[in-house]
Design a protein around this motif. Structure first.
Motif, PDB file in Angstrom:
ATOM      1  N   LEU A  89      -6.918   9.277  11.868  1.00 12.79           N
ATOM      2  CA  LEU A  89      -6.145   8.939  10.681  1.00 12.79           C
ATOM      3  C   LEU A  89      -5.970  10.213   9.873  1.00 12.79           C
ATOM      4  O   LEU A  89      -6.940  10.937   9.626  1.00 12.79           O
ATOM      5  CB  LEU A  89      -6.856   7.893   9.819  1.00 12.79           C
ATOM      6  CG  LEU A  89      -7.138   6.521  10.438  1.00 12.79           C
ATOM      7  CD1 LEU A  89      -8.550   6.486  11.007  1.00 12.79           C
ATOM      8  CD2 LEU A  89      -6.986   5.427   9.383  1.00 12.79           C
ATOM      9  N   VAL A  90      -4.759  10.496   9.482  1.00 15.59           N
ATOM     10  CA  VAL A  90      -4.479  11.637   8.619  1.00 15.59           C
ATOM     11  C   VAL A  90      -4.276  11.101   7.207  1.00 15.59           C
ATOM     12  O   VAL A  90      -3.333  10.361   6.940  1.00 15.59           O
ATOM     13  CB  VAL A  90      -3.232  12.411   9.092  1.00 15.59           C
ATOM     14  CG1 VAL A  90      -2.967  13.604   8.174  1.00 15.59           C
ATOM     15  CG2 VAL A  90      -3.414  12.876  10.531  1.00 15.59           C
TER      16      VAL A  90
ATOM     17  N   TYR B 186       0.830  -1.203   0.000  1.00 13.17           N
ATOM     18  CA  TYR B 186       0.000   0.000   0.000  1.00 13.17           C
ATOM     19  C   TYR B 186       0.864   1.253   0.000  1.00 13.17           C
ATOM     20  O   TYR B 186       0.632   2.192  -0.780  1.00 13.17           O
ATOM     21  CB  TYR B 186      -0.919  -0.018   1.214  1.00 13.17           C
ATOM     22  CG  TYR B 186      -1.635   1.296   1.470  1.00 13.17           C
ATOM     23  CD1 TYR B 186      -2.704   1.691   0.681  1.00 13.17           C
ATOM     24  CD2 TYR B 186      -1.215   2.143   2.501  1.00 13.17           C
ATOM     25  CE1 TYR B 186      -3.362   2.895   0.903  1.00 13.17           C
ATOM     26  CE2 TYR B 186      -1.870   3.349   2.737  1.00 13.17           C
ATOM     27  CZ  TYR B 186      -2.930   3.722   1.938  1.00 13.17           C
ATOM     28  OH  TYR B 186      -3.560   4.916   2.168  1.00 13.17           O
ATOM     29  N   GLN B 187       1.883   1.268   0.851  1.00 13.20           N
ATOM     30  CA  GLN B 187       2.757   2.433   0.932  1.00 13.20           C
ATOM     31  C   GLN B 187       3.552   2.629  -0.355  1.00 13.20           C
ATOM     32  O   GLN B 187       3.907   3.759  -0.713  1.00 13.20           O
ATOM     33  CB  GLN B 187       3.699   2.292   2.131  1.00 13.20           C
ATOM     34  CG  GLN B 187       2.965   2.386   3.469  1.00 13.20           C
ATOM     35  CD  GLN B 187       3.806   1.923   4.644  1.00 13.20           C
ATOM     36  OE1 GLN B 187       4.896   1.398   4.476  1.00 13.20           O
ATOM     37  NE2 GLN B 187       3.285   2.125   5.848  1.00 13.20           N
ATOM     38  N   ALA B 188       3.817   1.521  -1.066  1.00 12.69           N
ATOM     39  CA  ALA B 188       4.531   1.596  -2.343  1.00 12.69           C
ATOM     40  C   ALA B 188       3.583   1.910  -3.498  1.00 12.69           C
ATOM     41  O   ALA B 188       3.994   1.930  -4.650  1.00 12.69           O
ATOM     42  CB  ALA B 188       5.251   0.284  -2.609  1.00 12.69           C
ATOM     43  N   ARG B 189       2.288   2.136  -3.186  1.00 12.26           N
ATOM     44  CA  ARG B 189       1.264   2.463  -4.171  1.00 12.26           C
ATOM     45  C   ARG B 189       1.009   1.340  -5.170  1.00 12.26           C
ATOM     46  O   ARG B 189       0.579   1.570  -6.299  1.00 12.26           O
ATOM     47  CB  ARG B 189       1.594   3.767  -4.906  1.00 12.26           C
ATOM     48  CG  ARG B 189       1.728   4.965  -3.972  1.00 12.26           C
ATOM     49  CD  ARG B 189       2.178   6.227  -4.693  1.00 12.26           C
ATOM     50  NE  ARG B 189       2.372   7.318  -3.755  1.00 12.26           N
ATOM     51  CZ  ARG B 189       1.434   8.214  -3.432  1.00 12.26           C
ATOM     52  NH1 ARG B 189       0.246   8.134  -3.997  1.00 12.26           N
ATOM     53  NH2 ARG B 189       1.687   9.167  -2.561  1.00 12.26           N
ATOM     54  N   GLU B 190       1.283   0.112  -4.741  1.00 12.43           N
ATOM     55  CA  GLU B 190       1.030  -1.043  -5.598  1.00 12.43           C
ATOM     56  C   GLU B 190      -0.420  -1.512  -5.470  1.00 12.43           C
ATOM     57  O   GLU B 190      -0.954  -2.117  -6.408  1.00 12.43           O
ATOM     58  CB  GLU B 190       1.983  -2.178  -5.225  1.00 12.43           C
ATOM     59  CG  GLU B 190       3.451  -1.834  -5.462  1.00 12.43           C
ATOM     60  CD  GLU B 190       4.397  -2.849  -4.859  1.00 12.43           C
ATOM     61  OE1 GLU B 190       5.616  -2.730  -5.126  1.00 12.43           O
ATOM     62  OE2 GLU B 190       3.944  -3.753  -4.120  1.00 12.43           O
ATOM     63  N   ILE B 191      -1.021  -1.278  -4.321  1.00 11.23           N
ATOM     64  CA  ILE B 191      -2.421  -1.620  -4.101  1.00 11.23           C
ATOM     65  C   ILE B 191      -3.072  -0.474  -3.335  1.00 11.23           C
ATOM     66  O   ILE B 191      -2.371   0.406  -2.809  1.00 11.23           O
ATOM     67  CB  ILE B 191      -2.591  -2.934  -3.310  1.00 11.23           C
ATOM     68  CG1 ILE B 191      -2.063  -2.768  -1.872  1.00 11.23           C
ATOM     69  CG2 ILE B 191      -1.897  -4.097  -4.008  1.00 11.23           C
ATOM     70  CD1 ILE B 191      -2.368  -3.947  -0.977  1.00 11.23           C
ATOM     71  N   TRP B 192      -4.419  -0.496  -3.284  1.00 15.45           N
ATOM     72  CA  TRP B 192      -5.117   0.499  -2.472  1.00 15.45           C
ATOM     73  C   TRP B 192      -6.018  -0.211  -1.483  1.00 15.45           C
ATOM     74  O   TRP B 192      -6.761  -1.143  -1.844  1.00 15.45           O
ATOM     75  CB  TRP B 192      -5.959   1.435  -3.342  1.00 15.45           C
ATOM     76  CG  TRP B 192      -6.643   2.484  -2.498  1.00 15.45           C
ATOM     77  CD1 TRP B 192      -6.058   3.559  -1.894  1.00 15.45           C
ATOM     78  CD2 TRP B 192      -8.021   2.521  -2.136  1.00 15.45           C
ATOM     79  NE1 TRP B 192      -6.995   4.267  -1.168  1.00 15.45           N
ATOM     80  CE2 TRP B 192      -8.207   3.656  -1.286  1.00 15.45           C
ATOM     81  CE3 TRP B 192      -9.116   1.714  -2.426  1.00 15.45           C
ATOM     82  CZ2 TRP B 192      -9.446   3.988  -0.760  1.00 15.45           C
ATOM     83  CZ3 TRP B 192     -10.352   2.042  -1.883  1.00 15.45           C
ATOM     84  CH2 TRP B 192     -10.504   3.174  -1.065  1.00 15.45           C
ATOM     85  N   ILE B 193      -5.941   0.195  -0.228  1.00 10.95           N
ATOM     86  CA  ILE B 193      -6.820  -0.308   0.812  1.00 10.95           C
ATOM     87  C   ILE B 193      -7.479   0.878   1.498  1.00 10.95           C
ATOM     88  O   ILE B 193      -6.908   1.964   1.574  1.00 10.95           O
ATOM     89  CB  ILE B 193      -6.076  -1.177   1.847  1.00 10.95           C
ATOM     90  CG1 ILE B 193      -4.888  -0.413   2.457  1.00 10.95           C
ATOM     91  CG2 ILE B 193      -5.626  -2.488   1.236  1.00 10.95           C
ATOM     92  CD1 ILE B 193      -4.153  -1.184   3.536  1.00 10.95           C
ATOM     93  N   ALA B 194      -8.697   0.672   1.978  1.00  9.68           N
ATOM     94  CA  ALA B 194      -9.444   1.734   2.646  1.00  9.68           C
ATOM     95  C   ALA B 194      -8.956   1.883   4.090  1.00  9.68           C
ATOM     96  O   ALA B 194      -8.310   0.985   4.632  1.00  9.68           O
ATOM     97  CB  ALA B 194     -10.934   1.423   2.621  1.00  9.68           C
ATOM     98  N   PRO B 195      -9.261   3.027   4.721  1.00 11.84           N
ATOM     99  CA  PRO B 195      -8.807   3.260   6.100  1.00 11.84           C
ATOM    100  C   PRO B 195      -9.145   2.159   7.088  1.00 11.84           C
ATOM    101  O   PRO B 195      -8.284   1.795   7.905  1.00 11.84           O
ATOM    102  CB  PRO B 195      -9.479   4.593   6.456  1.00 11.84           C
ATOM    103  CG  PRO B 195      -9.550   5.320   5.150  1.00 11.84           C
ATOM    104  CD  PRO B 195      -9.854   4.254   4.142  1.00 11.84           C
ATOM    105  N   PRO B 196     -10.356   1.561   7.089  1.00  8.32           N
ATOM    106  CA  PRO B 196     -10.600   0.479   8.057  1.00  8.32           C
ATOM    107  C   PRO B 196      -9.645  -0.697   7.891  1.00  8.32           C
ATOM    108  O   PRO B 196      -9.165  -1.266   8.876  1.00  8.32           O
ATOM    109  CB  PRO B 196     -12.048   0.073   7.778  1.00  8.32           C
ATOM    110  CG  PRO B 196     -12.682   1.300   7.205  1.00  8.32           C
ATOM    111  CD  PRO B 196     -11.601   1.916   6.364  1.00  8.32           C
TER     112      PRO B 196
ATOM    113  N   THR C 122      -1.611   7.403   1.119  1.00  6.59           N
ATOM    114  CA  THR C 122      -0.791   7.782   2.267  1.00  6.59           C
ATOM    115  C   THR C 122      -1.671   8.077   3.465  1.00  6.59           C
ATOM    116  O   THR C 122      -2.351   9.104   3.505  1.00  6.59           O
ATOM    117  CB  THR C 122       0.085   9.013   1.951  1.00  6.59           C
ATOM    118  OG1 THR C 122       0.804   8.791   0.733  1.00  6.59           O
ATOM    119  CG2 THR C 122       1.084   9.260   3.086  1.00  6.59           C
ATOM    120  N   ILE C 123      -1.673   7.164   4.417  1.00 11.55           N
ATOM    121  CA  ILE C 123      -2.403   7.335   5.660  1.00 11.55           C
ATOM    122  C   ILE C 123      -1.421   7.241   6.813  1.00 11.55           C
ATOM    123  O   ILE C 123      -0.549   6.370   6.823  1.00 11.55           O
ATOM    124  CB  ILE C 123      -3.486   6.256   5.849  1.00 11.55           C
ATOM    125  CG1 ILE C 123      -4.531   6.330   4.735  1.00 11.55           C
ATOM    126  CG2 ILE C 123      -4.171   6.389   7.208  1.00 11.55           C
ATOM    127  CD1 ILE C 123      -5.591   5.243   4.828  1.00 11.55           C
TER     128      ILE C 123
END
Length: 404
Positions: free
Chosen positions: A367-368, A274-284, A374-375
């Motif tokens: 969560l920012v 997620y941090q590498a922008r390879e996938i996207w996950i929601a805040p929960p 980027t969370i």
């Protein structure tokens, strides 16, 4: 189902984890991950995700279709919206042997009913169903997991006798991971999965004809998230999160409709992707995966989740503010979380940056969201109901822009 809800649709999701062998290079898997469970981890603190080789389990994530009306392209835990069949009185015949036990043999929760999330506290008899919410939401999570991933978690007639004895004796059956997926042949699974996808009520028919029970006892109450408005489309969900630990990774298939890909990865691997922008996950998902990083061993996670579940959980409705080009999502316990959240999930704008001293980091739970990939977390509170704090990988600069 609760047809009286105006803003949310009830749903259930399953955090499904399964064991694998530790990597040979992992010599310190039991090394504590920064702060101990229950101790506050401030916004100025810094910790690191455990290395992926320290995990002896993976978690299942499914990628939603780009055509999905809710969170397209997101990687999510299996789950979905409640169906009326999940509350059907026909389940009474399926669970006949467990009818004399409260909540069909599920362990009781010590949380007072007045503080329970409404989805669990609601009297379903008054809504016309004899099936308690704790049971129906587990059925929903199991059904949706089968529909979306092909993983069927059921108890056979042979296992039912042992389970009944354990419930009667209240034996400590949860000391080691003992759950497994169904060993039905692939053709049988494929046939029933297609039928359940066509009509959710076929899940009842399947259990009756195969003489199996949905393994509701393997699912442990974990959390309850509500969708804030204006963030992920028009539809909003009141979702029960459960967790289940399996001994080994089961055969998994995507449904080729809503789900276009699946993956089994460690929580650390998911967060790094997620941090590498390879996938996207929601805040929960980000929050819950960060919590799981506290316990990289399956046995520890299983024991913790099964024991903690009797404490209950808190309903979380994120209250989102737009502040200087990024979003701040407040969670219960934060010093700025509104006391009355009725309608407070609307995205607002913080007009007064001097609400608090920027150096005052007391009671933070937020969560920012700097951008979709980027969370960061700011947490100084102690979690309720003996739950875990997330591992904080990085922190947002503590200045006036990060404070409300």
């Amino acid at each position: 189902m609760n047809t009286n809800l105006k803003h949310w649709k009830e749903a259930a999701t399953l955090i499904l984890v399964a064991g694998h062998r530790l990597g040979a290079d992992c010599l310190s898997a039991r090394t504590p991950v920064t702060a101990a469970r229950g101790s506050p981890l401030g916004s100025s603190g810094r910790s690191h995700l455990p290395h992926e080789s320290c995990f002896d389990y993976d978690v299942l994530l499914l990628k939603r279709s780009s055509k999905s009306g809710f969170m397209p392209n997101a990687y999510v835990f299996p789950g979905g919206m409640l169906d009326s069949s999940d509350f059907s009185s026909e389940w009474l015949d399926i669970f006949t042997s467990f009818g004399n036990f409260p909540n069909f043999g599920l362990r009781s929760v010590t949380q007072p009913v007045e503080t329970r999330p409404p989805m669990f506290a609601t009297d379903r008899l008054k809504l016309g169903s004899p099936i308690p919410g704790e049971v129906a939401f587990r059925i929903c999570a199991l059904r949706e997991t089968f529909e979306e991933s092909g993983v069927l978690l059921v108890v056979s007639k042979v296992e039912e006798k042992s389970l009944l004895k354990n419930i009667e004796d209240r034996c400590a059956t949860d000391q080691v991971p003992h759950n497994k997926a169904s060993d039905l042949c692939s053709s049988e699974l494929t046939k029933w999965r297609a039928l359940v996808n066509q009509n959710s009520s076929n899940f009842i028919r399947m259990c009756r004809e195969l003489e199996v029970l949905p393994n509701i006892w393997a699912l442990h109450e974990w959390s309850n998230w509500l969708t804030p408005t204006g963030r992920y489309g028009v539809t909003r969900f009141d979702t029960a999160f459960f967790i289940c630990c399996l001994q080994e990774i089961p055969d998994t298939l995507q449904d080729e409709k809503e789900i276009v890909r699946f993956q089994w990865s460690t929580p650390s691997e998911v967060l790094q992707s997620y941090q590498a922008r390879e996938i996207w996950i929601a805040p929960p998902q980000f929050y819950e995966l960060s919590r799981m990083c506290r316990l990289p061993l399956l046995n520890d996670l299983h024991n913790f989740s099964s024991q903690r579940a009797t404490e209950g959980c808190e309903q979380w409705l994120p209250v989102v503010y737009l502040k200087d080009q990024h979003y701040i999502s407040l969670l219960p316990g934060d010093k700025h979380y509104p006391l009355d959240t009725l309608g407070a999930s609307e995205v607002g704008t913080s007009a007064d940056p001097q609400l608090e001293d920027p150096q005052d980091d007391s009671a933070l739970h937020r969560l920012v969201i700097i951008d979709p990939s980027t969370i960061t977390l700011q947490i100084t509170i102690t979690p309720k109901y003996k739950h875990l704090l997330p591992v904080v990988e990085q922190t947002f600069p503590r200045d006036s822009e990060s404070q409300l």
